[in-house]
Design a protein around this motif. Structure first.
Motif, PDB file in Angstrom:
ATOM      1  N   HIS A 113       0.897  -0.906  -0.126  1.00 50.98           N
ATOM      2  CA  HIS A 113       0.271  -0.134   0.014  1.00 50.98           C
ATOM      3  C   HIS A 113       0.800   1.291  -0.135  1.00 50.98           C
ATOM      4  O   HIS A 113       1.818   1.220   0.544  1.00 50.98           O
ATOM      5  CB  HIS A 113      -1.063   0.089   1.367  1.00 50.98           C
ATOM      6  CG  HIS A 113      -1.995  -1.058   1.831  1.00 50.98           C
ATOM      7  ND1 HIS A 113      -2.416  -1.392   0.374  1.00 50.98           N
ATOM      8  CD2 HIS A 113      -2.505  -1.535   1.859  1.00 50.98           C
ATOM      9  CE1 HIS A 113      -3.597  -2.814   0.687  1.00 50.98           C
ATOM     10  NE2 HIS A 113      -3.051  -2.376   2.041  1.00 50.98           N
ATOM     11  N   LEU A 115      -0.735   4.162   0.810  1.00 52.07           N
ATOM     12  CA  LEU A 115      -0.874   5.305   0.995  1.00 52.07           C
ATOM     13  C   LEU A 115      -1.809   4.467   2.698  1.00 52.07           C
ATOM     14  O   LEU A 115      -1.913   3.067   2.052  1.00 52.07           O
ATOM     15  CB  LEU A 115      -2.395   5.800   0.078  1.00 52.07           C
ATOM     16  CG  LEU A 115      -1.998   6.644  -1.282  1.00 52.07           C
ATOM     17  CD1 LEU A 115      -3.620   7.123  -1.969  1.00 52.07           C
ATOM     18  CD2 LEU A 115      -1.570   8.181  -0.760  1.00 52.07           C
ATOM     19  N   ARG A 117      -3.900   4.531   5.722  1.00 52.64           N
ATOM     20  CA  ARG A 117      -5.146   4.393   6.103  1.00 52.64           C
ATOM     21  C   ARG A 117      -5.932   6.271   6.367  1.00 52.64           C
ATOM     22  O   ARG A 117      -6.945   6.674   4.981  1.00 52.64           O
ATOM     23  CB  ARG A 117      -5.630   4.603   7.346  1.00 52.64           C
ATOM     24  CG  ARG A 117      -7.000   3.838   7.448  1.00 52.64           C
ATOM     25  CD  ARG A 117      -7.701   2.508   9.123  1.00 52.64           C
ATOM     26  NE  ARG A 117      -6.408   1.454   9.086  1.00 52.64           N
ATOM     27  CZ  ARG A 117      -6.099   0.719   9.984  1.00 52.64           C
ATOM     28  NH1 ARG A 117      -6.472   1.365  11.346  1.00 52.64           N
ATOM     29  NH2 ARG A 117      -6.099  -0.393  10.041  1.00 52.64           N
ATOM     30  N   ARG A 120      -5.408   7.329   2.490  1.00 50.15           N
ATOM     31  CA  ARG A 120      -6.729   7.306   1.719  1.00 50.15           C
ATOM     32  C   ARG A 120      -7.444   7.428   1.755  1.00 50.15           C
ATOM     33  O   ARG A 120      -8.582   8.066   1.282  1.00 50.15           O
ATOM     34  CB  ARG A 120      -6.904   5.441   1.455  1.00 50.15           C
ATOM     35  CG  ARG A 120      -6.081   4.451   0.846  1.00 50.15           C
ATOM     36  CD  ARG A 120      -6.114   2.802   1.134  1.00 50.15           C
ATOM     37  NE  ARG A 120      -6.725   2.541   2.514  1.00 50.15           N
ATOM     38  CZ  ARG A 120      -5.636   1.792   3.404  1.00 50.15           C
ATOM     39  NH1 ARG A 120      -4.820   2.141   3.255  1.00 50.15           N
ATOM     40  NH2 ARG A 120      -6.335   1.328   4.576  1.00 50.15           N
ATOM     41  N   THR A 126     -10.188   3.104  -1.817  1.00 48.77           N
ATOM     42  CA  THR A 126      -9.834   2.092  -0.880  1.00 48.77           C
ATOM     43  C   THR A 126      -9.119   1.127  -1.160  1.00 48.77           C
ATOM     44  O   THR A 126      -8.293   1.863  -2.214  1.00 48.77           O
ATOM     45  CB  THR A 126     -11.131   1.554  -1.867  1.00 48.77           C
ATOM     46  OG1 THR A 126     -10.919   0.610  -2.612  1.00 48.77           O
ATOM     47  CG2 THR A 126     -12.634   1.867  -1.601  1.00 48.77           C
ATOM     48  N   ALA A 127      -8.160   0.285  -0.509  1.00 45.91           N
ATOM     49  CA  ALA A 127      -6.988  -0.012  -0.455  1.00 45.91           C
ATOM     50  C   ALA A 127      -6.815  -1.177  -1.803  1.00 45.91           C
ATOM     51  O   ALA A 127      -6.218  -1.499  -2.574  1.00 45.91           O
ATOM     52  CB  ALA A 127      -7.047  -1.266   0.597  1.00 45.91           C
ATOM     53  N   ALA A 132      -3.740   3.144  -4.749  1.00 44.69           N
ATOM     54  CA  ALA A 132      -3.066   3.392  -3.346  1.00 44.69           C
ATOM     55  C   ALA A 132      -1.603   1.914  -3.431  1.00 44.69           C
ATOM     56  O   ALA A 132      -1.968   2.197  -2.184  1.00 44.69           O
ATOM     57  CB  ALA A 132      -4.493   2.885  -2.683  1.00 44.69           C
TER      58      ALA A 132
END
Ligand SMILES: Nc1ncnc2c1ncn2[C@@H]1O[C@H](COP(=O)(O)OP(=O)(O)OP(=O)(O)O)[C@@H](O)[C@H]1O
Ligand SMILES: O=C(CO)[C@H](O)[C@H](O)COP(=O)(O)O
Length: 333
Positions: A113, A115, A117, A120, A126-127, A132
């Motif tokens: 990831h 980004l 939490r 995002r 979203t993940a 992301a």
């Protein structure tokens, strides 16, 4: 398996390389010296040989599925089949997502990831959204492992929602990348020796996720339903299409044996296996190429209501030849 061939050093112009003492390596070069009475190819009677060994590359397996679709459960079973219990890296970050056994290292692609939490949330993604995630780094690091090199892999901390300092991953014999996007990026996909997609139907996904997230993660039924609904467009756009690239797809659907079943305890499983994959022979029942329906009589095998039903046979999936093994029902013993 290692393929080794001895050469005298004079027959090879390559310089001698030193090899770090870790993991599996390719093109190992071992020098050894013997005393010899013959003067040819020697200095002061010493004869030097070089053994170059092309050691097997790590096998790379990709396992794709949405969150809560059984990736961890499946990987725990698979690593135990490969040998040894899988455990988090010793002495490392307690929130590491990695599992290591004697033969296998499983990494979670959530670690790529880009980004966290908060990031995002701020960007409204979203993940599951490729924006992301850092696919360049994922590609470079999977490629490095495949070349027998250690990597410093980032950690996505699911407890804090932050990106933690990196952890060292040594090249194992079998390297599994599990997560949302193992087959999304073409470059990463090309590195996979084998790929699996867990295709869990919405009904079963709801049942599994609700049971786990309420019991283990303290979420309410409403928040779980809302989160599944919010992720659905990105799931359809970025995750689900990867199944067309998988060598094996495991579909889990509600049973057809119990009318109006809403417990989700009796399942229907379809194992779809691509033909012609190196080192992979699709499994079959009794008689290769046949189609079989089987309901055990109940006297020899114990199975609770509603029994089980198998079938096996050729099939097509995304226009390609596959073998398909179907299982419906529940075996208790
Ligand atoms: N084959 C299965 N049969 C029945 N239940 C299962 C099966 N596989 C997983 N589950 C249940 O589904 C839930 C989610 O499984 P798991 O934690 O393995 O998913 P995951 O994909 O790793 O999730 P996440 O990515 O969110 O961590 C668990 O409660 C587990 O018991
Ligand atoms: O889809 C997921 C993969 O497991 C997670 O939702 C994603 O990694 C974000 O994690 P978290 O909800 O812990 O911030």
């Amino acid at each position: 398996m290692a393929f080794c061939s001895p050469h005298s050093t004079t027959s090879l112009r390559s310089p001698c390389t030193t090899i770090p003492n870790s993991g599996f390596r390719q093109n190992q070069v071992i020098l050894f010296t013997t005393r010899s009475s013959r003067r040819s190819n020697t200095r002061h009677g010493a004869r030097t040989f070089q053994v170059s060994c092309a050691v097997e590359q790590p096998i790379v397996i990709g396992l794709a599925a949405d969150s809560g679709c059984g990736k961890s459960t499946f990987m725990r079973r698979l690593t135990s089949v490969f040998g040894g219990a899988a455990e988090p890296p010793k002495g490392g970050n307690p929130d590491s997502n990695t599992l290591i056994s004697d033969t296998t290292t499983v990494i979670c692609l959530d670690d790529y990831h880009s980004l966290d939490r908060t990031g995002r949330k701020e960007k409204g993604v979203t993940a599951l959204d490729p924006k992301a995630n850092d696919f360049d780094l994922m590609y470079e690091q999977v490629k490095a492992i495949k070349e027998g090199k250690a990597i410093e892999k980032p950690i996505y901390n699911h407890v804090t929602g932050l990106l933690d300092p990196a952890e060292l991953i040594q090249p194992p014999k079998i390297f599994v990348i599990e997560g949302l996007h193992p087959m999304y990026d073409e470059r990463v996909r090309e590195l996979l020796d084998f790929s699996i997609y867990l295709d869990i139907s919405n009904e079963v996904k709801f049942a599994w996720k609700i049971q786990r997230d309420m019991a283990e993660r303290g979420h309410s039924l409403e928040s779980i339903k809302a989160s599944i609904e919010a992720r659905k467009p990105d799931f359809d756009a970025f995750i689900d299409p990867q199944k067309q690239y998988a060598d094996a797809v495991i579909e889990v659907l509600p049973t057809q044996l119990i009318p109006d079943d809403n417990e989700g305890k009796v399942l229907r499983v379809k194992l779809i296996m691509k033909e012609g994959i190196k080192f992979f022979n699709p499994v079959y029942l009794f008689d290769e190429g046949s189609t079989i329906n089987w309901i055990p009589c109940g006297r020899k095998l114990t199975c609770s209501y509603p029994g089980i039903k198998f079938s096996y046979g050729p099939d097509t999936y995304f226009g390609q030849e596959y073998r398909c093994w179907r299982w419906m029902g529940n075996l208790t013993d």
